[in-house]
Scaffold this motif. Sequence first.
Motif, PDB file in Angstrom:
ATOM      1  N   VAL A   2     -22.639  46.827   3.769  1.00  0.00           N
ATOM      2  CA  VAL A   2     -21.628  47.821   3.402  1.00  0.00           C
ATOM      3  C   VAL A   2     -21.414  47.892   1.885  1.00  0.00           C
ATOM      4  O   VAL A   2     -20.483  48.559   1.418  1.00  0.00           O
ATOM      5  CB  VAL A   2     -20.281  47.503   4.097  1.00  0.00           C
ATOM      6  N   TYR A   3     -22.291  47.256   1.142  1.00  0.00           N
ATOM      7  CA  TYR A   3     -22.095  47.138  -0.306  1.00  0.00           C
ATOM      8  C   TYR A   3     -21.963  48.497  -0.990  1.00  0.00           C
ATOM      9  O   TYR A   3     -20.974  48.761  -1.690  1.00  0.00           O
ATOM     10  CB  TYR A   3     -23.240  46.344  -0.933  1.00  0.00           C
ATOM     11  N   ASP A   4     -22.935  49.352  -0.805  1.00  0.00           N
ATOM     12  CA  ASP A   4     -22.931  50.635  -1.510  1.00  0.00           C
ATOM     13  C   ASP A   4     -21.731  51.486  -1.124  1.00  0.00           C
ATOM     14  O   ASP A   4     -21.073  52.098  -1.980  1.00  0.00           O
ATOM     15  CB  ASP A   4     -24.227  51.410  -1.240  1.00  0.00           C
ATOM     16  N   ALA A   5     -21.422  51.535   0.168  1.00  0.00           N
ATOM     17  CA  ALA A   5     -20.303  52.369   0.636  1.00  0.00           C
ATOM     18  C   ALA A   5     -18.985  51.880   0.052  1.00  0.00           C
ATOM     19  O   ALA A   5     -18.159  52.679  -0.421  1.00  0.00           O
ATOM     20  CB  ALA A   5     -20.245  52.357   2.160  1.00  0.00           C
ATOM     21  N   PHE A   6     -18.793  50.573   0.082  1.00  0.00           N
ATOM     22  CA  PHE A   6     -17.532  50.038  -0.449  1.00  0.00           C
ATOM     23  C   PHE A   6     -17.447  50.213  -1.958  1.00  0.00           C
ATOM     24  O   PHE A   6     -16.438  50.708  -2.488  1.00  0.00           O
ATOM     25  CB  PHE A   6     -17.378  48.551  -0.096  1.00  0.00           C
ATOM     26  N   VAL A   7     -18.480  49.805  -2.672  1.00  0.00           N
ATOM     27  CA  VAL A   7     -18.419  49.796  -4.136  1.00  0.00           C
ATOM     28  C   VAL A   7     -18.267  51.211  -4.685  1.00  0.00           C
ATOM     29  O   VAL A   7     -17.488  51.445  -5.613  1.00  0.00           O
ATOM     30  CB  VAL A   7     -19.652  49.083  -4.723  1.00  0.00           C
ATOM     31  N   ASP A   8     -18.981  52.169  -4.123  1.00  0.00           N
ATOM     32  CA  ASP A   8     -18.870  53.553  -4.610  1.00  0.00           C
ATOM     33  C   ASP A   8     -17.443  54.086  -4.436  1.00  0.00           C
ATOM     34  O   ASP A   8     -16.867  54.671  -5.354  1.00  0.00           O
ATOM     35  CB  ASP A   8     -19.848  54.471  -3.860  1.00  0.00           C
ATOM     36  N   ALA A   9     -16.856  53.853  -3.260  1.00  0.00           N
ATOM     37  CA  ALA A   9     -15.508  54.356  -2.987  1.00  0.00           C
ATOM     38  C   ALA A   9     -14.462  53.594  -3.803  1.00  0.00           C
ATOM     39  O   ALA A   9     -13.509  54.192  -4.325  1.00  0.00           O
ATOM     40  CB  ALA A   9     -15.201  54.249  -1.493  1.00  0.00           C
ATOM     41  N   PHE A  10     -14.645  52.298  -3.928  1.00  0.00           N
ATOM     42  CA  PHE A  10     -13.704  51.473  -4.667  1.00  0.00           C
ATOM     43  C   PHE A  10     -13.696  51.847  -6.143  1.00  0.00           C
ATOM     44  O   PHE A  10     -12.634  52.058  -6.752  1.00  0.00           O
ATOM     45  CB  PHE A  10     -14.059  49.997  -4.484  1.00  0.00           C
ATOM     46  N   ALA A  11     -14.866  51.951  -6.738  1.00  0.00           N
ATOM     47  CA  ALA A  11     -14.947  52.299  -8.161  1.00  0.00           C
ATOM     48  C   ALA A  11     -14.379  53.694  -8.418  1.00  0.00           C
ATOM     49  O   ALA A  11     -13.717  53.924  -9.438  1.00  0.00           O
ATOM     50  CB  ALA A  11     -16.397  52.211  -8.632  1.00  0.00           C
ATOM     51  N   ALA A  12     -14.608  54.616  -7.476  1.00  0.00           N
ATOM     52  CA  ALA A  12     -14.089  55.978  -7.641  1.00  0.00           C
ATOM     53  C   ALA A  12     -12.560  55.978  -7.646  1.00  0.00           C
ATOM     54  O   ALA A  12     -11.934  56.651  -8.477  1.00  0.00           O
ATOM     55  CB  ALA A  12     -14.628  56.877  -6.540  1.00  0.00           C
ATOM     56  N   GLN A  13     -11.964  55.218  -6.728  1.00  0.00           N
ATOM     57  CA  GLN A  13     -10.498  55.181  -6.685  1.00  0.00           C
ATOM     58  C   GLN A  13      -9.916  54.449  -7.896  1.00  0.00           C
ATOM     59  O   GLN A  13      -8.892  54.867  -8.446  1.00  0.00           O
ATOM     60  CB  GLN A  13     -10.022  54.528  -5.386  1.00  0.00           C
ATOM     61  N   MET A  14     -10.559  53.391  -8.328  1.00  0.00           N
ATOM     62  CA  MET A  14     -10.089  52.676  -9.519  1.00  0.00           C
ATOM     63  C   MET A  14     -10.185  53.578 -10.748  1.00  0.00           C
ATOM     64  O   MET A  14      -9.321  53.565 -11.631  1.00  0.00           O
ATOM     65  CB  MET A  14     -10.895  51.400  -9.720  1.00  0.00           C
ATOM     66  N   ASN A  15     -11.225  54.390 -10.803  1.00  0.00           N
ATOM     67  CA  ASN A  15     -11.430  55.292 -11.945  1.00  0.00           C
ATOM     68  C   ASN A  15     -10.350  56.368 -12.026  1.00  0.00           C
ATOM     69  O   ASN A  15     -10.061  56.884 -13.107  1.00  0.00           O
ATOM     70  CB  ASN A  15     -12.805  55.935 -11.843  1.00  0.00           C
ATOM     71  N   ASP A  16      -9.777  56.718 -10.877  1.00  0.00           N
ATOM     72  CA  ASP A  16      -8.771  57.787 -10.828  1.00  0.00           C
ATOM     73  C   ASP A  16      -7.343  57.295 -11.069  1.00  0.00           C
ATOM     74  O   ASP A  16      -6.405  58.100 -11.062  1.00  0.00           O
ATOM     75  CB  ASP A  16      -8.833  58.491  -9.462  1.00  0.00           C
ATOM     76  N   ILE A  17      -7.167  55.994 -11.254  1.00  0.00           N
ATOM     77  CA  ILE A  17      -5.822  55.441 -11.440  1.00  0.00           C
ATOM     78  C   ILE A  17      -5.179  56.000 -12.714  1.00  0.00           C
ATOM     79  O   ILE A  17      -5.808  56.056 -13.774  1.00  0.00           O
ATOM     80  CB  ILE A  17      -5.883  53.894 -11.495  1.00  0.00           C
ATOM     81  N   ILE A  18      -3.919  56.388 -12.596  1.00  0.00           N
ATOM     82  CA  ILE A  18      -3.172  56.942 -13.727  1.00  0.00           C
ATOM     83  C   ILE A  18      -2.487  55.807 -14.480  1.00  0.00           C
ATOM     84  O   ILE A  18      -1.591  55.145 -13.955  1.00  0.00           O
ATOM     85  CB  ILE A  18      -2.127  57.960 -13.242  1.00  0.00           C
ATOM     86  N   MET A  19      -2.927  55.596 -15.709  1.00  0.00           N
ATOM     87  CA  MET A  19      -2.331  54.570 -16.559  1.00  0.00           C
ATOM     88  C   MET A  19      -1.362  55.230 -17.533  1.00  0.00           C
ATOM     89  O   MET A  19      -1.699  56.258 -18.144  1.00  0.00           O
ATOM     90  CB  MET A  19      -3.417  53.812 -17.326  1.00  0.00           C
ATOM     91  N   GLY A  20      -0.153  54.650 -17.663  1.00  0.00           N
ATOM     92  CA  GLY A  20       0.798  55.270 -18.571  1.00  0.00           C
ATOM     93  C   GLY A  20       2.115  54.527 -18.650  1.00  0.00           C
ATOM     94  O   GLY A  20       2.226  53.362 -18.237  1.00  0.00           O
ATOM     95  N   ASP A  21       3.099  55.201 -19.183  1.00  0.00           N
ATOM     96  CA  ASP A  21       4.446  54.669 -19.389  1.00  0.00           C
ATOM     97  C   ASP A  21       4.957  54.025 -18.100  1.00  0.00           C
ATOM     98  O   ASP A  21       5.050  54.686 -17.064  1.00  0.00           O
ATOM     99  CB  ASP A  21       5.359  55.826 -19.818  1.00  0.00           C
ATOM    100  N   PRO A  22       5.297  52.737 -18.129  1.00  0.00           N
ATOM    101  CA  PRO A  22       5.726  52.065 -16.891  1.00  0.00           C
ATOM    102  C   PRO A  22       7.046  52.581 -16.335  1.00  0.00           C
ATOM    103  O   PRO A  22       7.387  52.279 -15.192  1.00  0.00           O
ATOM    104  CB  PRO A  22       5.832  50.595 -17.306  1.00  0.00           C
ATOM    105  N   THR A  23       7.798  53.347 -17.127  1.00  0.00           N
ATOM    106  CA  THR A  23       9.048  53.929 -16.622  1.00  0.00           C
ATOM    107  C   THR A  23       8.823  55.282 -15.952  1.00  0.00           C
ATOM    108  O   THR A  23       9.744  55.828 -15.341  1.00  0.00           O
ATOM    109  CB  THR A  23      10.073  54.095 -17.756  1.00  0.00           C
ATOM    110  N   ASP A  24       7.597  55.825 -16.059  1.00  0.00           N
ATOM    111  CA  ASP A  24       7.257  57.115 -15.462  1.00  0.00           C
ATOM    112  C   ASP A  24       6.797  56.892 -14.015  1.00  0.00           C
ATOM    113  O   ASP A  24       5.866  56.123 -13.770  1.00  0.00           O
ATOM    114  CB  ASP A  24       6.154  57.782 -16.278  1.00  0.00           C
ATOM    115  N   LYS A  25       7.428  57.553 -13.074  1.00  0.00           N
ATOM    116  CA  LYS A  25       7.090  57.363 -11.659  1.00  0.00           C
ATOM    117  C   LYS A  25       5.658  57.779 -11.336  1.00  0.00           C
ATOM    118  O   LYS A  25       5.100  57.358 -10.320  1.00  0.00           O
ATOM    119  CB  LYS A  25       8.067  58.137 -10.783  1.00  0.00           C
TER     120      LYS A  25
END
Length: 458
Positions: A277-300
């Motif tokens: 399951v390596y390729d399926a997991f890693v591709d989906a995991f990296a895609a979701q990590m890449n989409d994470i919104i980083m910013g002001d910790p007081t912003d919801k």
Amino acid sequence: MSTITTINPATEKALQTYEVMTEKEATDRLEACHAAFLQWRELTHQDRAPYLEKIGQTLRDNADELAALMTNETGKLLTDGQVEIELCAALFDYAAQNGPEMLADEERAQGLNGNRSVVSYQPLGVIYSIQPWNFPLYQPVRVLAANLMAGNGCVLKHASICTGSGLRLRELCIEAGLPEDLFQVIVIDHDTSDKLIAHPKIRGVTLTGSDRAGRHVGAVAAKALKKTVLELGSNDAYLVLEDADIETAVKFSVMGRLYNNGETCVSAKRFIVTDKVYDAFVDAFAAQMNDIIMGDPTDKKSQLGPLSSQDQFDRVKGQVDDSVAKGAQILCGGEAPERKGAYYPATVLADLAPGMPAYDDEIFGPVASIIRARDDEDAMRLANESRYGLGGGIFSRDEERAFKLARDHFDTGMIRINSFGAADPNMPFGGVKDSGYGREHGGFGIKEFVNVKSIFLP
């Protein structure tokens, strides 16, 4: 006189300056705590319980203020701070509701003659609590709640970057009715801390921190014949087995790696993924990590805030850069943005091997390490190769088999199956190997620092 200044890691602005106490000032606080303990120990467990319940409610009543303070000092998301405060209140409630029964005298028959005997759990005295910055309230509370119920006093040395949180916690405990000297917060340097450990009125020492800090404090305490509980770092492995549900595995892996900005001892750090399951997991995991919104910790809207300090940023960046220089591949992240604050992006590293920090060591930030395993058996072997053993996880559709692997083969202290979570008041918290020893929560912490007396009656 030296001082420390707390700094907001998101804005880089100074928050507050505090004077570092002298050895005499710290010792005076310890002596006052001991004097308060002598009175506190006279109360029954049932008498102590209402104090704890009132503290829990006071924390809830001040949740907004406390969450904002923690965010300002450490950069944690405001929403994570709210969750932390509720956990703290729950720990006080748990100790109040369950402590009297857990600490009650136990009658036993003497084995040789059958005569009556009693096991009694009596308080020891002042417990010295050395705590880190990643959970500015939860870390001291999990020691404080258990030991107040047991009848002990507590002196807290908190991490310097969240000094304000430690002092505010004490103020709220006093506001809730706790005797003023029973819980002390001292602002001291490491040399003074070592001297305090040796003081005869310190009866136990508990530390949460790195394995390096644990070795030092454990050695100093051992020289003074003081019992210790050490909850140290980890490099927790989450196994993605051949029959794992990939959607579930990815969901909780992202959550587990980024919780509290990735600065959690018991978060998911190594993802050991089977070939099937390596390729399926890693591709989906990296895609979701890449989409994470980083910013002001007081912003919801923000899903990831800054690291707790510039020092922590430099440490995480150095570990990633060193791993890449030794052959690790960056699947996403890995490059800090040009902006003010200690921001480091959600990062996924693959092609890891022993000798790389991302393989061997704990990275205390939002960096995921992907390690390929041949099959399920190989995945468990790789998980157990680590010098650490605090937490871990298993993703598998066969929950019964996963349970047996967790129980019988996973050499670690806490295991999640098809889920992620940090702590539960009703379950023991702690690890093995270089992750330390002793347990907190679930009633176990209440009995770590008591005198277990055997009383034989004729």
